[in-house]
Scaffold this active site. Structure first.
Site, PDB file in Angstrom:
ATOM      1  N   HIS A 243       0.923  -1.431   0.172  1.00 22.57           N
ATOM      2  CA  HIS A 243      -0.066   0.171  -0.099  1.00 22.57           C
ATOM      3  C   HIS A 243       0.693   1.338   0.066  1.00 22.57           C
ATOM      4  CE1 HIS A 243      -3.446   2.564   1.766  1.00 22.57           C
ATOM      5  NE2 HIS A 243      -3.885   1.934   0.823  1.00 22.57           N
ATOM      6  N   LYS A 245       3.366   4.482  -0.983  1.00 20.82           N
ATOM      7  CA  LYS A 245       3.384   5.308  -2.016  1.00 20.82           C
ATOM      8  C   LYS A 245       4.806   6.017  -2.157  1.00 20.82           C
ATOM      9  CE  LYS A 245      -0.976   5.077  -1.448  1.00 20.82           C
ATOM     10  NZ  LYS A 245      -2.023   4.599  -0.191  1.00 20.82           N
ATOM     11  N   ASP A 250      17.149  10.721  -7.577  1.00 25.05           N
ATOM     12  CA  ASP A 250      18.432  10.944  -7.209  1.00 25.05           C
ATOM     13  C   ASP A 250      18.623  10.863  -5.734  1.00 25.05           C
ATOM     14  OD1 ASP A 250      18.853  11.284  -9.948  1.00 25.05           O
ATOM     15  OD2 ASP A 250      18.926  13.654  -9.595  1.00 25.05           O
ATOM     16  N   HIS A 427      -9.206  11.585   2.428  1.00 26.44           N
ATOM     17  CA  HIS A 427      -8.482  10.218   2.289  1.00 26.44           C
ATOM     18  C   HIS A 427      -6.919  10.495   3.145  1.00 26.44           C
ATOM     19  CE1 HIS A 427      -5.873   7.405  -0.057  1.00 26.44           C
ATOM     20  NE2 HIS A 427      -6.879   6.637   0.170  1.00 26.44           N
ATOM     21  N   LYS A 429      -4.155  10.629   5.815  1.00 27.41           N
ATOM     22  CA  LYS A 429      -3.678   9.778   7.030  1.00 27.41           C
ATOM     23  C   LYS A 429      -2.847  10.182   7.846  1.00 27.41           C
ATOM     24  CE  LYS A 429      -4.400   6.945   2.930  1.00 27.41           C
ATOM     25  NZ  LYS A 429      -5.227   6.102   3.113  1.00 27.41           N
ATOM     26  N   ASP A 434      -0.443  17.614  20.096  1.00 30.40           N
ATOM     27  CA  ASP A 434      -0.036  18.702  20.841  1.00 30.40           C
ATOM     28  C   ASP A 434       0.629  19.875  20.144  1.00 30.40           C
ATOM     29  OD1 ASP A 434      -0.909  17.487  23.083  1.00 30.40           O
ATOM     30  OD2 ASP A 434       1.019  16.970  24.028  1.00 30.40           O
TER      31      ASP A 434
END
EC number: 2.7.8.-
Length: 509
Positions: A243, A245, A250, A427, A429, A434
């Site tokens: 899952h 990404k 470089d 979507h 996450k 604090d």
């Protein structure tokens, strides 16, 4: 049962033979098929029992197999955890951890923290490293990328600047307008002599076709599919998906976060005209860990397809050690997946949220926490900590949506605040604690991300990006509706039953 789908195919083959041989005896055939199904269900139940799953998952499987045996067997064939594959992933983990330790050993002095952090942040970096996270890296800059327009603009700009290599990895990559635009940019760089490696998940990107990939291959781009769902065995279980990404240019510029590649992530779909997401751009020492994670996945997925080894990548071209001298704060990258029993990301999130003194703000598209996470949030709210959960008012999954709402009651009763994002699909996450520590990545607040998927998150300490994350939260709350306990408890019996049922079957999926 090492391969549930194989057993099912054998069963149906046997049944077909019996249908042919015993077509004159309906009673004998009925008895035989019934006995065969019974043996299959008992066998699957035994495997589930000895796997020592969570009580919720075990109970859910037993109930489905008992009440809906045919559907239960088919679901297990698709979603059941394969022990042989689990062992394969665990073996991979041990080898690659050793190799990553070698990378860190060679860069030990470079990775020492030089930026002063407060006592809590230092303690968290040490605890998270014990959980399996990489060392915290200073001399690293991060930039919060809000939604698809900002994210793809930055990624395309970085690709255009590439001189040596581009590593790109996605769970979902679509062959639509933005997917084609990114592909063509990669093709151009490959023609210019840049090394391009393209890794995609076999399930999430199952719509990619040969005609889309062929121009990439002709340009010299190396392409690997992570755990194809179709193989010589016809069909694999769909668990243990990658899952993550990741884009690395470089070894100096990196990207990770919630966004896949597709037009819908730019808000170009009728269902979700607004796709609210967050991504992260990283430059500096933290790229060591991000690069190592990509290479782990690449070497695993390409094993048997080429003769690559870690030795080919253990050099300054892939790990240049770029430092940003005026950077503030620190970044710690954490990865987890079925190749480890550590639950590194789940434990990291618990440690970060457990350190809260004033506030815990969470954005997640799917809120299906395990018992430990739910208990921590509930007790934090009772203790007077400002616990807020931001989730999509309109979801892309009825199961996840209804299952998520089944967890709201104990949190609302404890004093937590829950916000339903109303402009489109939420979507992102993200966890913010604090106003000083934040996490952003690919992992949802659910058991699948904690245990089954390969995921990655970045923990940000005391940097400007953390303040940018707070700014986005405050803006998102303005576009959300707060769920009040007085109205929420008036849900119909039908709605509550649906929520409970979806919560029951969610561990299966």
């Amino acid at each position: 049962m090492k391969k549930p789908i194989v057993q099912l195919l054998l069963i149906f083959t046997i049944v077909s033979i019996v249908l042919f041989l015993l077509n004159t005896s309906y009673i004998s055939l009925y008895t035989f098929v019934g006995a065969l199904w019974s043996i299959t269900i008992v066998g699957i139940s035994f495997v589930i029992f000895i796997e020592n799953r969570s009580p919720q998952s075990t109970l859910a499987w037993f109930l489905v197999l008992a009440l809906l045996p045919i559907i239960g067997v088919l679901l297990y064939a698709i979603f059941g955890r394969s022990r042989w594959r689990r062992k394969k992933h665990l073996h991979r983990s041990e080898e690659q951890r050793k190799l990553f330790r070698e990378i860190l050993e060679g860069r030990r002095l470079e990775l020492l923290l030089t930026v002063p952090l407060n006592e809590r942040s230092i303690h968290l970096t040490e605890v998270i490293q014990k959980f399996g996270g990489g060392p915290a890296a200073d001399r690293t800059t991060t930039k919060l990328l809000t939604n698809g327009d900002q994210t793809f603009s930055e990624i395309l700009r970085a690709i255009e600047q590439a001189k040596h290599h581009i590593h790109i990895q996605y769970y979902i990559y679509k062959s639509d307008e933005i997917g084609t635009k990114v592909r063509d940019a990669l093709i151009q760089k490959a023609k210019d002599g840049v090394i391009v490696r393209f890794l995609y998940d076999g399930l999430g990107s199952n719509t990619l076709r040969r005609r889309f990939l062929q121009p990439m291959k002709e340009a010299g781009i190396e392409i690997v599919e992570f755990d194809p769902i179709f193989s010589a065995w016809l069909l694999e279980t769909v668990n243990y998906r990658n899952h993550r990404k990741i884009v690395i240019v470089d070894g100096e510029i990196g990207f990770t976060g919630g966004l896949n590649v597709g037009d819908e992530y730019l808000g170009r779909s009728k269902k979700f005209p607004v796709w609210r997401d967050s991504h992260l751009k990283i430059e500096g020492k933290a790229l060591y860990k991000l690069q190592a994670i990509f290479l782990e996945d690449w070497l695993y997925a390409s094993s048997g397809l080429n003769t690559y080894s870690w030795d080919q990548f253990m050099n300054r071209q892939y790990f240049p050690g770029k430092e940003i001298s005026n950077a503030e704060g620190a970044v710690q990258i954490v990865a987890s997946g079925p190749s480890s029993d550590d639950k590194s990301i789940r434990n990291t999130l618990l440690a970060v949220m457990g350190s809260a003194k004033k506030s815990i703000w969470i954005a997640t598209p799917y809120f299906i926490p395990d018992q430990e996470t739910l208990t921590l949030l509930r007790l934090s709210a009772i203790a007077g900590i400002d616990v807020r959960i931001l989730y999509p008012g309109k979801s892309d999954s009825i199961i996840s949506d209804q299952a998520s709402q089944s967890y709201f009651t104990p949190l609302l009763k404890a004093g937590a605040s829950i916000y339903s994002y109303k402009d489109g699909f939420m979507h992102a996450k993200i966890v913010l604690v604090d106003d000083t520590i934040a996490t952003i990545g690919t992992a949802n607040m659910d058991v699948r991300s904690f245990e089954l998927n390969y995921e990655i998150i970045s923990v940000l300490y005391e940097s400007k990006t953390v303040h940018d994350i707070k700014r986005d939260f405050e803006e998102d709350f303005k576009h959300s509706t707060e769920i009040k306990w007085n109205s929420f408890q008036k849900r119909s019996i039908k709605k509550r039953i649906l929520e409970s049922f979806m919560r029951l079957i969610s561990p299966l999926l």
